[in-house]
Design a protein around this motif. Structure first.
Motif, PDB file in Angstrom:
ATOM      1  N   THR A  48       3.368  -7.122  -0.131  1.00 18.56           N
ATOM      2  CA  THR A  48       2.196  -7.360   0.715  1.00 18.56           C
ATOM      3  C   THR A  48       1.075  -6.395   0.370  1.00 18.56           C
ATOM      4  O   THR A  48      -0.089  -6.799   0.258  1.00 18.56           O
ATOM      5  CB  THR A  48       2.576  -7.219   2.201  1.00 18.56           C
ATOM      6  OG1 THR A  48       3.666  -8.091   2.477  1.00 18.56           O
ATOM      7  CG2 THR A  48       1.415  -7.537   3.102  1.00 18.56           C
ATOM      8  N   LEU A  49       1.412  -5.136   0.190  1.00 13.32           N
ATOM      9  CA  LEU A  49       0.389  -4.159  -0.212  1.00 13.32           C
ATOM     10  C   LEU A  49      -0.210  -4.513  -1.565  1.00 13.32           C
ATOM     11  O   LEU A  49      -1.417  -4.421  -1.763  1.00 13.32           O
ATOM     12  CB  LEU A  49       0.987  -2.749  -0.271  1.00 13.32           C
ATOM     13  CG  LEU A  49       1.235  -2.049   1.054  1.00 13.32           C
ATOM     14  CD1 LEU A  49       1.843  -0.676   0.817  1.00 13.32           C
ATOM     15  CD2 LEU A  49      -0.046  -1.921   1.852  1.00 13.32           C
ATOM     16  N   TYR A  50       0.628  -4.929  -2.494  1.00 10.68           N
ATOM     17  CA  TYR A  50       0.155  -5.266  -3.836  1.00 10.68           C
ATOM     18  C   TYR A  50      -0.784  -6.471  -3.805  1.00 10.68           C
ATOM     19  O   TYR A  50      -1.799  -6.489  -4.499  1.00 10.68           O
ATOM     20  CB  TYR A  50       1.346  -5.547  -4.759  1.00 10.68           C
ATOM     21  CG  TYR A  50       0.945  -6.008  -6.129  1.00 10.68           C
ATOM     22  CD1 TYR A  50       0.413  -5.111  -7.058  1.00 10.68           C
ATOM     23  CD2 TYR A  50       1.082  -7.336  -6.497  1.00 10.68           C
ATOM     24  CE1 TYR A  50       0.036  -5.533  -8.322  1.00 10.68           C
ATOM     25  CE2 TYR A  50       0.711  -7.774  -7.756  1.00 10.68           C
ATOM     26  CZ  TYR A  50       0.188  -6.861  -8.664  1.00 10.68           C
ATOM     27  OH  TYR A  50      -0.184  -7.290  -9.914  1.00 10.68           O
ATOM     28  N   MET A  51      -0.455  -7.480  -3.001  1.00 14.17           N
ATOM     29  CA  MET A  51      -1.278  -8.691  -2.963  1.00 14.17           C
ATOM     30  C   MET A  51      -2.545  -8.507  -2.127  1.00 14.17           C
ATOM     31  O   MET A  51      -3.575  -9.110  -2.430  1.00 14.17           O
ATOM     32  CB  MET A  51      -0.467  -9.857  -2.400  1.00 14.17           C
ATOM     33  CG  MET A  51       0.629 -10.312  -3.326  1.00 14.17           C
ATOM     34  SD  MET A  51       1.487 -11.808  -2.826  1.00 14.17           S
ATOM     35  CE  MET A  51       1.886 -11.515  -1.132  1.00 14.17           C
ATOM     36  N   ALA A  52      -2.511  -7.693  -1.093  1.00 16.60           N
ATOM     37  CA  ALA A  52      -3.634  -7.598  -0.167  1.00 16.60           C
ATOM     38  C   ALA A  52      -4.639  -6.515  -0.537  1.00 16.60           C
ATOM     39  O   ALA A  52      -5.817  -6.641  -0.216  1.00 16.60           O
ATOM     40  CB  ALA A  52      -3.119  -7.356   1.238  1.00 16.60           C
ATOM     41  N   LEU A  53      -4.191  -5.463  -1.195  1.00 19.45           N
ATOM     42  CA  LEU A  53      -5.066  -4.316  -1.432  1.00 19.45           C
ATOM     43  C   LEU A  53      -5.118  -3.980  -2.924  1.00 19.45           C
ATOM     44  O   LEU A  53      -4.164  -4.245  -3.657  1.00 19.45           O
ATOM     45  CB  LEU A  53      -4.568  -3.110  -0.632  1.00 19.45           C
ATOM     46  CG  LEU A  53      -4.508  -3.301   0.882  1.00 19.45           C
ATOM     47  CD1 LEU A  53      -3.781  -2.148   1.530  1.00 19.45           C
ATOM     48  CD2 LEU A  53      -5.894  -3.449   1.462  1.00 19.45           C
ATOM     49  N   PRO A  54      -6.217  -3.349  -3.362  1.00 18.90           N
ATOM     50  CA  PRO A  54      -6.288  -2.961  -4.776  1.00 18.90           C
ATOM     51  C   PRO A  54      -5.318  -1.812  -5.072  1.00 18.90           C
ATOM     52  O   PRO A  54      -5.084  -0.955  -4.222  1.00 18.90           O
ATOM     53  CB  PRO A  54      -7.738  -2.503  -4.949  1.00 18.90           C
ATOM     54  CG  PRO A  54      -8.174  -2.112  -3.583  1.00 18.90           C
ATOM     55  CD  PRO A  54      -7.423  -3.000  -2.636  1.00 18.90           C
ATOM     56  N   PRO A  55      -4.748  -1.782  -6.279  1.00 17.92           N
ATOM     57  CA  PRO A  55      -3.779  -0.716  -6.607  1.00 17.92           C
ATOM     58  C   PRO A  55      -4.472   0.625  -6.875  1.00 17.92           C
ATOM     59  O   PRO A  55      -4.957   0.887  -7.977  1.00 17.92           O
ATOM     60  CB  PRO A  55      -3.085  -1.243  -7.853  1.00 17.92           C
ATOM     61  CG  PRO A  55      -4.062  -2.194  -8.465  1.00 17.92           C
ATOM     62  CD  PRO A  55      -4.875  -2.762  -7.348  1.00 17.92           C
ATOM     63  N   THR A  56      -4.526   1.474  -5.869  1.00 17.14           N
ATOM     64  CA  THR A  56      -5.103   2.809  -6.000  1.00 17.14           C
ATOM     65  C   THR A  56      -4.078   3.832  -5.540  1.00 17.14           C
ATOM     66  O   THR A  56      -3.061   3.500  -4.933  1.00 17.14           O
ATOM     67  CB  THR A  56      -6.381   2.944  -5.152  1.00 17.14           C
ATOM     68  OG1 THR A  56      -6.040   2.774  -3.782  1.00 17.14           O
ATOM     69  CG2 THR A  56      -7.428   1.903  -5.553  1.00 17.14           C
ATOM     70  N   ILE A  62      -0.209   5.712   1.097  1.00 20.42           N
ATOM     71  CA  ILE A  62       0.085   5.029   2.360  1.00 20.42           C
ATOM     72  C   ILE A  62       1.493   4.451   2.324  1.00 20.42           C
ATOM     73  O   ILE A  62       2.256   4.579   3.285  1.00 20.42           O
ATOM     74  CB  ILE A  62      -0.965   3.928   2.628  1.00 20.42           C
ATOM     75  CG1 ILE A  62      -2.311   4.564   2.948  1.00 20.42           C
ATOM     76  CG2 ILE A  62      -0.512   3.005   3.754  1.00 20.42           C
ATOM     77  CD1 ILE A  62      -3.457   3.574   3.023  1.00 20.42           C
ATOM     78  N   TYR A  63       1.847   3.823   1.215  1.00 17.71           N
ATOM     79  CA  TYR A  63       3.185   3.246   1.074  1.00 17.71           C
ATOM     80  C   TYR A  63       4.258   4.331   1.205  1.00 17.71           C
ATOM     81  O   TYR A  63       5.216   4.164   1.961  1.00 17.71           O
ATOM     82  CB  TYR A  63       3.313   2.543  -0.273  1.00 17.71           C
ATOM     83  CG  TYR A  63       4.723   2.100  -0.589  1.00 17.71           C
ATOM     84  CD1 TYR A  63       5.286   1.026   0.064  1.00 17.71           C
ATOM     85  CD2 TYR A  63       5.489   2.785  -1.524  1.00 17.71           C
ATOM     86  CE1 TYR A  63       6.584   0.622  -0.200  1.00 17.71           C
ATOM     87  CE2 TYR A  63       6.788   2.391  -1.805  1.00 17.71           C
ATOM     88  CZ  TYR A  63       7.328   1.314  -1.139  1.00 17.71           C
ATOM     89  OH  TYR A  63       8.606   0.931  -1.408  1.00 17.71           O
ATOM     90  N   CYS A  64       4.086   5.429   0.489  1.00 15.63           N
ATOM     91  CA  CYS A  64       5.071   6.522   0.558  1.00 15.63           C
ATOM     92  C   CYS A  64       5.158   7.099   1.960  1.00 15.63           C
ATOM     93  O   CYS A  64       6.248   7.416   2.450  1.00 15.63           O
ATOM     94  CB  CYS A  64       4.717   7.613  -0.449  1.00 15.63           C
ATOM     95  SG  CYS A  64       4.934   7.111  -2.164  1.00 15.63           S
ATOM     96  N   GLY A  65       4.040   7.243   2.628  1.00 20.79           N
ATOM     97  CA  GLY A  65       4.043   7.771   3.985  1.00 20.79           C
ATOM     98  C   GLY A  65       4.739   6.847   4.974  1.00 20.79           C
ATOM     99  O   GLY A  65       5.508   7.304   5.828  1.00 20.79           O
ATOM    100  N   VAL A  66       4.491   5.544   4.864  1.00 16.54           N
ATOM    101  CA  VAL A  66       5.122   4.591   5.780  1.00 16.54           C
ATOM    102  C   VAL A  66       6.633   4.563   5.549  1.00 16.54           C
ATOM    103  O   VAL A  66       7.423   4.575   6.502  1.00 16.54           O
ATOM    104  CB  VAL A  66       4.503   3.185   5.609  1.00 16.54           C
ATOM    105  CG1 VAL A  66       5.331   2.125   6.309  1.00 16.54           C
ATOM    106  CG2 VAL A  66       3.078   3.178   6.130  1.00 16.54           C
ATOM    107  N   ILE A  67       7.056   4.535   4.292  1.00 20.00           N
ATOM    108  CA  ILE A  67       8.489   4.509   3.984  1.00 20.00           C
ATOM    109  C   ILE A  67       9.153   5.821   4.432  1.00 20.00           C
ATOM    110  O   ILE A  67      10.247   5.802   5.009  1.00 20.00           O
ATOM    111  CB  ILE A  67       8.731   4.249   2.487  1.00 20.00           C
ATOM    112  CG1 ILE A  67       8.201   2.871   2.101  1.00 20.00           C
ATOM    113  CG2 ILE A  67      10.192   4.391   2.131  1.00 20.00           C
ATOM    114  CD1 ILE A  67       8.867   1.715   2.814  1.00 20.00           C
ATOM    115  N   ALA A  68       8.501   6.952   4.206  1.00 20.15           N
ATOM    116  CA  ALA A  68       9.062   8.237   4.638  1.00 20.15           C
ATOM    117  C   ALA A  68       9.162   8.292   6.167  1.00 20.15           C
ATOM    118  O   ALA A  68      10.163   8.769   6.706  1.00 20.15           O
ATOM    119  CB  ALA A  68       8.202   9.384   4.127  1.00 20.15           C
TER     120      ALA A  68
END
Length: 123
Positions: A48-56, A62-68
């Protein structure tokens, strides 16, 4: 033999194909549903992150923080539940200072440790 093969296929092959999730008939519906939704979140969130937002790098952060945060929450809940519900056998040993002039092996032979029976029966 047939049921063992079916169980290996269900728990081993299906869990490997799906990334670790399988329906466990020994657990209740809530636990199976919770495991399914956690698995779906871990599977779909990066896509979802890959499809909705640009890869920066901000998105990676944000991904690492949410998973942590999710793992921290799960580990905290798991620790608290084990701490609250664990009723294992408790054996208390006397410290060597409190034994005074006794020998090292006398304390063990005279019942120096105390035991508590848990809900599973005698220890």
């Amino acid at each position: 033999m047939g049921s063992q093969t079916l169980q290996i296929l269900r728990q081993g092959v299906w869990a490997s194909v799906t990334g670790g999730w399988f329906y466990d008939p020994d657990q209740n519906t809530f636990v199976n549903a919770l495991h399914l939704y956690i698995w779906l979140f871990l599977l779909c969130f990066p896509f979802t992150l890959y499809m909705a937002l640009p890869p920066t790098m901000v998105i990676v952060g944000i991904y690492c923080g949410v998973i942590a945060a999710m793992f921290l929450l799960l580990k905290t809940v798991n620790y608290r539940l084990h701490h609250a519900l664990d009723e294992g056998e408790v054996v208390e040993h006397q410290a060597k200072e409190s034994q005074g002039g006794k020998g090292g092996t006398e304390g063990a032979s005279d019942g120096g440790g105390t035991r508590r029976q848990d809900s599973n029966g005698p220890g």
